[in-house]
Scaffold this active site. Structure first.
Site, short mmCIF file in Angstrom:
data_model
loop_
_atom_site.label_atom_id
_atom_site.label_comp_id
_atom_site.label_asym_id
_atom_site.label_seq_id
_atom_site.Cartn_x
_atom_site.Cartn_y
_atom_site.Cartn_z
N ARG A 33 -18.85 27.92 -5.12
CA ARG A 33 -18.21 26.54 -4.94
C ARG A 33 -16.99 26.53 -4.56
O ARG A 33 -16.75 25.45 -4.14
CB ARG A 33 -18.44 26.17 -6.61
CG ARG A 33 -17.61 26.71 -7.49
CD ARG A 33 -17.71 26.01 -8.94
NE ARG A 33 -18.86 26.02 -9.57
CZ ARG A 33 -19.27 26.92 -10.20
NH1 ARG A 33 -18.61 27.91 -10.45
NH2 ARG A 33 -20.31 27.00 -10.76
N GLY B 24 -19.10 35.66 -6.09
CA GLY B 24 -19.06 35.33 -7.50
C GLY B 24 -17.99 34.13 -8.06
O GLY B 24 -17.15 34.15 -7.41
N CYS B 25 -18.42 33.50 -8.95
CA CYS B 25 -17.60 32.45 -9.26
C CYS B 25 -16.40 32.59 -9.86
O CYS B 25 -15.29 31.54 -9.58
CB CYS B 25 -18.50 31.27 -9.96
SG CYS B 25 -20.08 30.86 -9.17
N ALA B 26 -15.79 33.72 -10.25
CA ALA B 26 -14.97 33.96 -11.23
C ALA B 26 -13.93 34.68 -10.32
O ALA B 26 -12.78 35.08 -10.69
CB ALA B 26 -15.01 34.71 -12.32
N GLN B 27 -14.26 34.85 -8.88
CA GLN B 27 -13.33 35.94 -8.40
C GLN B 27 -12.49 35.37 -7.24
O GLN B 27 -12.63 34.31 -6.77
CB GLN B 27 -14.33 36.77 -7.24
CG GLN B 27 -15.56 37.38 -7.96
CD GLN B 27 -14.96 38.74 -8.30
OE1 GLN B 27 -14.01 39.25 -8.22
NE2 GLN B 27 -15.56 39.18 -9.64
#
Length: 294
Positions: free
Chosen positions: A185, A116-119
């Site tokens: 990313r 997950g990109c916010a982790q």
């Protein structure tokens, strides 16, 4: 615009059998299909004897990912002496060894960083480094921007093969040098940071390109690497723009075809090519990076 992939030092290998698996299913018409699906696997990182984090990754370049992660989290400094990077594929473990123990080995407790990109980003450590970095003066010619995005969009990639992937590219002028992909990313960025560290690459004349959003994390990592220009096909977050302006980073978003938006560091732009002379992207190019990354 002519396409040349000769400038790449590293680029994706979408047909690497380790990176995808074939899965049977059905399509919207109920017909049987076989689809390539991106593989993700855990990788546990140690700094000397201290376990730091378990990441989900596609598994290529584990040594570069480990180095880049530690650098971008401010847990490893550019002048630290790395004596070895050991990877055990069976145990899914990578160990970065330094000549002396660092200040950060006991700072973080174990945590799992998912795709997950916010982790999982340690913003505190990254923010501590921000005020100490002065980005170099540089220029960004629009001819470079158009040529670079064209080449990247035409480069064979795991995204085009299987999707569910992010891409980041280190470039010099219009020439892409290193193109990394991963399920997060942040991993793709860290692989490039690790490559730069290992090869003692000067960031002053480099451009960083990402398929993903221009978030605070992307901005902080680009600044941390000392790169003065960050470009994306996607959009911005307000905090990302604020941090870019504070640090003097040139921030270019929504770069598709002949269009782009600069929300920070526009003084580096040199308009040296008429956009009317650039052919429009094909529908296939417009789709690339627009679904999984926006």
């Amino acid at each position: 615009m002519a396409l040349s992939l000769d400038s790449y030092l590293i680029r994706p290998d979408p047909h690497d059998p380790r990176l995808t698996v074939k899965v049977d299913g059905i399509d919207q018409n109920g017909r049987a299909i076989t689809s390539a699906v991106t593989v993700e696997r855990p990788l546990t990182l140690y700094l000397n004897a201290q376990e730091i984090v378990t990441m989900m990754t596609i598994g290529d370049h584990p040594d570069l990912l480990a180095l880049g992660y530690l650098l971008n989290q401010n847990m490893l400094q550019a002048d630290d002496q790395v004596t070895g990077v050991d990877y055990d594929e069976d145990l899914a473990v990578v160990v970065v060894r330094t000549a002396h123990h660092t200040d950060y080995e006991g700072k973080l407790k174990k945590r799992t960083q998912t795709s997950g990109c916010a982790q999982g980003t340690a913003f505190g450590d990254m923010m501590e480094a921000l005020d100490k970095i002065v980005l170099p003066p540089a220029e960004l010619r629009t001819s470079w921007l158009y040529g670079l995005t064209h080449t990247i969009n035409q480069t064979p990639s795991l995204y085009l093969e299987a999707g569910a992937i992010h891409g980041c590219v280190l470039a010099k002028s219009a020439n892409p040098l290193v193109y990394m992909e991963d399920v997060g990313r942040h991993n793709a960025v860290d692989k490039i940071a690790g490559w730069m560290f290992r090869n003692a690459v000067d960031p002053a004349d480099k451009i960083f390109y990402t398929t993903g959003r221009l978030t605070s994390e992307m901005v902080l990592k680009t600044i941390r690497m000392g790169i003065p220009v960050l470009v994306s096909r996607s959009g911005f977050t307000a905090w990302g723009v604020e941090l870019a302006r504070k640090a003097g980073l040139t921030l270019i978003g929504r770069a598709r075809g002949t269009r782009f938006v600069a929300l920070a560091g526009a003084e580096r732009l040199i308009f040296d090519l008429d956009p009317a002379k650039i052919p429009e992207e094909t529908s296939r190019q417009r789709r690339k990076g627009s679904s999984d990354d926006d």
